[in-house]
Design a protein around this motif. Structure first.
Motif, PDB file in Angstrom:
ATOM      1  N   PHE A   1     -13.512  -6.488   0.473  1.00 38.02           N
ATOM      2  CA  PHE A   1     -13.186  -7.928  -0.353  1.00 38.02           C
ATOM      3  C   PHE A   1     -12.440  -8.834   0.664  1.00 38.02           C
ATOM      4  O   PHE A   1     -13.040 -10.029   0.798  1.00 38.02           O
ATOM      5  CB  PHE A   1     -12.472  -7.652  -1.505  1.00 38.02           C
ATOM      6  CG  PHE A   1     -12.283  -8.762  -2.298  1.00 38.02           C
ATOM      7  CD1 PHE A   1     -13.109  -9.581  -3.215  1.00 38.02           C
ATOM      8  CD2 PHE A   1     -10.663  -9.543  -2.061  1.00 38.02           C
ATOM      9  CE1 PHE A   1     -12.840 -10.905  -3.642  1.00 38.02           C
ATOM     10  CE2 PHE A   1     -10.320 -10.753  -2.650  1.00 38.02           C
ATOM     11  CZ  PHE A   1     -11.498 -11.359  -3.516  1.00 38.02           C
ATOM     12  N   ARG A   2     -11.462  -8.413   1.263  1.00 36.16           N
ATOM     13  CA  ARG A   2     -10.712  -9.272   2.264  1.00 36.16           C
ATOM     14  C   ARG A   2     -11.610  -9.658   3.368  1.00 36.16           C
ATOM     15  O   ARG A   2     -11.367 -10.951   3.711  1.00 36.16           O
ATOM     16  CB  ARG A   2      -9.535  -8.442   2.808  1.00 36.16           C
ATOM     17  CG  ARG A   2      -8.553  -8.170   1.556  1.00 36.16           C
ATOM     18  CD  ARG A   2      -7.411  -7.048   1.920  1.00 36.16           C
ATOM     19  NE  ARG A   2      -6.730  -6.733   1.103  1.00 36.16           N
ATOM     20  CZ  ARG A   2      -6.129  -5.488   0.618  1.00 36.16           C
ATOM     21  NH1 ARG A   2      -5.868  -4.725   1.803  1.00 36.16           N
ATOM     22  NH2 ARG A   2      -5.437  -5.241  -0.438  1.00 36.16           N
ATOM     23  N   LYS A   3     -12.391  -8.924   3.871  1.00 32.75           N
ATOM     24  CA  LYS A   3     -13.207  -9.307   4.885  1.00 32.75           C
ATOM     25  C   LYS A   3     -14.338 -10.491   4.356  1.00 32.75           C
ATOM     26  O   LYS A   3     -14.677 -11.462   5.122  1.00 32.75           O
ATOM     27  CB  LYS A   3     -14.306  -8.166   5.407  1.00 32.75           C
ATOM     28  CG  LYS A   3     -13.393  -7.360   6.341  1.00 32.75           C
ATOM     29  CD  LYS A   3     -14.335  -6.097   6.820  1.00 32.75           C
ATOM     30  CE  LYS A   3     -13.440  -5.123   7.790  1.00 32.75           C
ATOM     31  NZ  LYS A   3     -14.336  -3.944   8.130  1.00 32.75           N
ATOM     32  N   ILE A   4     -14.810 -10.065   3.035  1.00 32.84           N
ATOM     33  CA  ILE A   4     -15.882 -11.029   2.531  1.00 32.84           C
ATOM     34  C   ILE A   4     -15.076 -12.293   2.529  1.00 32.84           C
ATOM     35  O   ILE A   4     -15.703 -13.473   2.507  1.00 32.84           O
ATOM     36  CB  ILE A   4     -16.461 -10.494   1.259  1.00 32.84           C
ATOM     37  CG1 ILE A   4     -17.294  -9.524   1.398  1.00 32.84           C
ATOM     38  CG2 ILE A   4     -17.247 -11.639   0.505  1.00 32.84           C
ATOM     39  CD1 ILE A   4     -17.844  -8.662   0.131  1.00 32.84           C
ATOM     40  N   TYR A   5     -13.830 -12.361   1.879  1.00 35.75           N
ATOM     41  CA  TYR A   5     -13.039 -13.592   1.612  1.00 35.75           C
ATOM     42  C   TYR A   5     -12.961 -14.506   2.867  1.00 35.75           C
ATOM     43  O   TYR A   5     -13.196 -15.610   2.719  1.00 35.75           O
ATOM     44  CB  TYR A   5     -11.739 -13.115   0.891  1.00 35.75           C
ATOM     45  CG  TYR A   5     -10.999 -14.376   0.436  1.00 35.75           C
ATOM     46  CD1 TYR A   5     -10.684 -14.586  -0.691  1.00 35.75           C
ATOM     47  CD2 TYR A   5     -10.111 -14.939   1.517  1.00 35.75           C
ATOM     48  CE1 TYR A   5      -9.867 -15.777  -1.029  1.00 35.75           C
ATOM     49  CE2 TYR A   5      -9.263 -16.130   1.085  1.00 35.75           C
ATOM     50  CZ  TYR A   5      -9.234 -16.410  -0.013  1.00 35.75           C
ATOM     51  OH  TYR A   5      -8.249 -17.384  -0.549  1.00 35.75           O
ATOM     52  N   ARG A   6     -12.492 -13.795   3.671  1.00 37.68           N
ATOM     53  CA  ARG A   6     -12.379 -14.474   4.921  1.00 37.68           C
ATOM     54  C   ARG A   6     -13.320 -15.266   5.667  1.00 37.68           C
ATOM     55  O   ARG A   6     -13.459 -16.204   6.200  1.00 37.68           O
ATOM     56  CB  ARG A   6     -11.541 -13.441   6.072  1.00 37.68           C
ATOM     57  CG  ARG A   6     -10.338 -13.048   5.674  1.00 37.68           C
ATOM     58  CD  ARG A   6      -9.407 -12.293   6.793  1.00 37.68           C
ATOM     59  NE  ARG A   6      -8.111 -11.887   6.299  1.00 37.68           N
ATOM     60  CZ  ARG A   6      -7.789 -10.609   5.859  1.00 37.68           C
ATOM     61  NH1 ARG A   6      -8.782  -9.606   5.783  1.00 37.68           N
ATOM     62  NH2 ARG A   6      -6.642 -10.345   5.656  1.00 37.68           N
ATOM     63  N   GLU A   7     -14.501 -14.196   5.316  1.00 38.88           N
ATOM     64  CA  GLU A   7     -15.729 -14.884   6.186  1.00 38.88           C
ATOM     65  C   GLU A   7     -16.480 -15.971   5.414  1.00 38.88           C
ATOM     66  O   GLU A   7     -16.842 -16.919   5.956  1.00 38.88           O
ATOM     67  CB  GLU A   7     -16.961 -13.650   6.235  1.00 38.88           C
ATOM     68  CG  GLU A   7     -16.907 -12.422   7.286  1.00 38.88           C
ATOM     69  CD  GLU A   7     -17.488 -11.427   7.078  1.00 38.88           C
ATOM     70  OE1 GLU A   7     -18.754 -11.410   6.661  1.00 38.88           O
ATOM     71  OE2 GLU A   7     -17.039 -10.226   7.617  1.00 38.88           O
TER      72      GLU A   7
ATOM     73  N   PRO B   1      -1.338 -13.458  -2.679  1.00 32.24           N
ATOM     74  CA  PRO B   1      -1.515 -13.121  -1.166  1.00 32.24           C
ATOM     75  C   PRO B   1      -2.836 -12.135  -1.141  1.00 32.24           C
ATOM     76  O   PRO B   1      -2.851 -11.169  -1.916  1.00 32.24           O
ATOM     77  CB  PRO B   1      -0.259 -12.532  -1.093  1.00 32.24           C
ATOM     78  CG  PRO B   1       0.865 -12.981  -1.841  1.00 32.24           C
ATOM     79  CD  PRO B   1       0.032 -13.373  -3.178  1.00 32.24           C
ATOM     80  N   LEU B   2      -3.527 -12.481  -0.293  1.00 28.13           N
ATOM     81  CA  LEU B   2      -4.959 -11.690  -0.182  1.00 28.13           C
ATOM     82  C   LEU B   2      -4.722 -10.340  -0.003  1.00 28.13           C
ATOM     83  O   LEU B   2      -5.460  -9.593  -0.572  1.00 28.13           O
ATOM     84  CB  LEU B   2      -5.740 -12.235   1.072  1.00 28.13           C
ATOM     85  CG  LEU B   2      -7.161 -11.683   1.123  1.00 28.13           C
ATOM     86  CD1 LEU B   2      -7.861 -11.855  -0.141  1.00 28.13           C
ATOM     87  CD2 LEU B   2      -7.797 -12.303   2.457  1.00 28.13           C
TER      88      LEU B   2
END
Length: 281
Positions: free
Chosen positions: A160-166, A146-147
C-alpha cells in the motif's frame, strides 16, 4: 419572518467563536443567511470579508440565493462555496492552478491500473480493488495519518505504501492534483507561508460554516488557521446527522469545538418549525 429567542441570539452574535447546535427544521439556513445580513447591515462589515462554507455546491448555491432574496440584491461580494472550491481558489492564486490541473476520475483509475501492473497483485475485481485503495489513500490525506502508521485492509502495508507513493509521484510529475490534494496543499501552504495565511485571514474576517458535523480533521485544521487571532468562527451543525463518516468526517470535532476555542458561545436551536406537532412527536 419571526425568529425565536435562540435564533435571534445566533443571528445577532458578532465577534468571537459561536457553536450553534441545530436539529432538522430548526431554521439553521435562515440563521446563517440572516446573520450574514446582520453583519453587513447592522455591524457595517464589508461583504468581501465574509466567507460562508457548505459541503456541496448545491447547498452553497441555495445559501447564496436565499441570502440574495433576503437582501433584495442581484449579486454580492460575500463568498459562498464548498471547502474544496474555497481551497482551490487559494491554490489557483498561489500556484496558478486551473481546472486542467484537477485529475479526472478516469485518469485516477488509469494511473492506478498502470501502477498495479508492476506489483502483480491478486484480486477478484480490478475496479473494486482500485476504488478501495483510492478510498484508503483519501483517508490518509484527510485524516492526516502518517503513512507508516496506516494499516491497509485492501493489501499489505508495504505494498500500500509503495502504491501510495507511486500514485503521489505520478500526480506531481504531471502537475495534477486530486480533490484530497486541494486540502493537503492548502494545509501545507498555510503552515509554511505565514504571509499568505495572513493575507487570507485579513480577507476573511468572518467565517460561517454549515453542517459542521461533517468536517474532517484536515478541513478543521485549515479552518482553525484561517480563523486566526480574531476567532470569528460561526459554526452550525447537528451531531446526529453526520453523513460523511465514510470519508473521514468526525462529528466529535464539533462537540470539542469549545475546548479548542475559548469563550465559545453556544446556542441550541431545538424548535422544529418545518413539521407539525404530530410529526415532531
Amino acid at each position: 419572518m419571526n425568529y425565536n429567542k435562540s435564533q435571534q441570539q445566533a443571528i445577532r452574535h458578532k465577534d468571537g467563536p459561536m457553536l450553534v447546535l441545530a436539529g432538522p427544521g430548526s431554521g439553521k439556513t435562515a440563521v446563517i443567511t440572516q446573520r450574514t445580513k446582520q453583519l453587513i447591515e447592522y455591524e457595517n462589515i464589508d461583504p468581501s470579508n465574509i466567507l460562508v462554507i457548505t459541503f456541496t455546491r448545491a447547498a452553497a448555491q441555495e445559501m447564496k440565493q436565499r441570502f440574495l432574496a433576503a437582501t433584495g440584491e442581484e449579486r454580492t461580494k460575500v463568498t459562498f462555496g464548498t471547502f474544496h472550491a474555497i481551497f482551490f481558489m487559494v491554490l489557483k492564486l498561489a500556484y496558478h492552478f486551473d481546472s486542467g490541473n484537477i485529475i479526472s476520475e478516469e485518469q485516477r483509475y488509469q494511473f492506478m491500473r498502470e501502477i498495479l501492473s508492476y506489483h502483480h497483485l491478486e484480486y477478484r475485481d480490478e475496479g473494486e480493488f482500485i476504488g478501495d485503495v483510492l478510498t484508503e489513500i483519501s483517508r490518509v490525506k484527510n485524516e492526516q495519518i502518517p503513512l507508516e502508521h496506516f494499516y491497509s485492509s485492501s493489501c499489505g502495508e508495504e505494498i500500500f505504501r509503495k502504491i501510495y507513493r507511486e500514485y503521489d509521484e505520478r500526480l506531481k510529475r504531471n502537475r495534477l492534483i486530486d480533490f484530497d490534494d486541494m486540502l493537503t496543499y492548502t494545509y501545507e501552504l498555510f503552515s509554511q507561508r505565514k504571509d499568505i495565511l495572513s493575507a487570507w485571514q485579513k480577507k476573511y474576517r468572518y467565517i460561517l460554516i454549515d453542517e459542521f458535523q461533517d468536517i474532517n480533521k484536515i478541513q478543521y485544521e485549515i479552518v482553525k488557521m484561517l480563523a486566526g487571532e480574531t476567532k470569528n468562527l460561526f459554526i452550525v451543525g447537528d451531531d446526529d446527522q453526520s453523513i460523511y463518516k465514510f470519508r473521514g468526517a468526525r462529528p466529535e470535532l464539533m462537540l470539542n469545538f469549545p475546548k479548542d476555542f475559548e469563550n465559545t458561545r453556544q446556542v441550541i436551536l431545538n424548535r422544529n418549525s418545518r413539521c407539525g406537532e404530530e410529526i415532531v412527536q
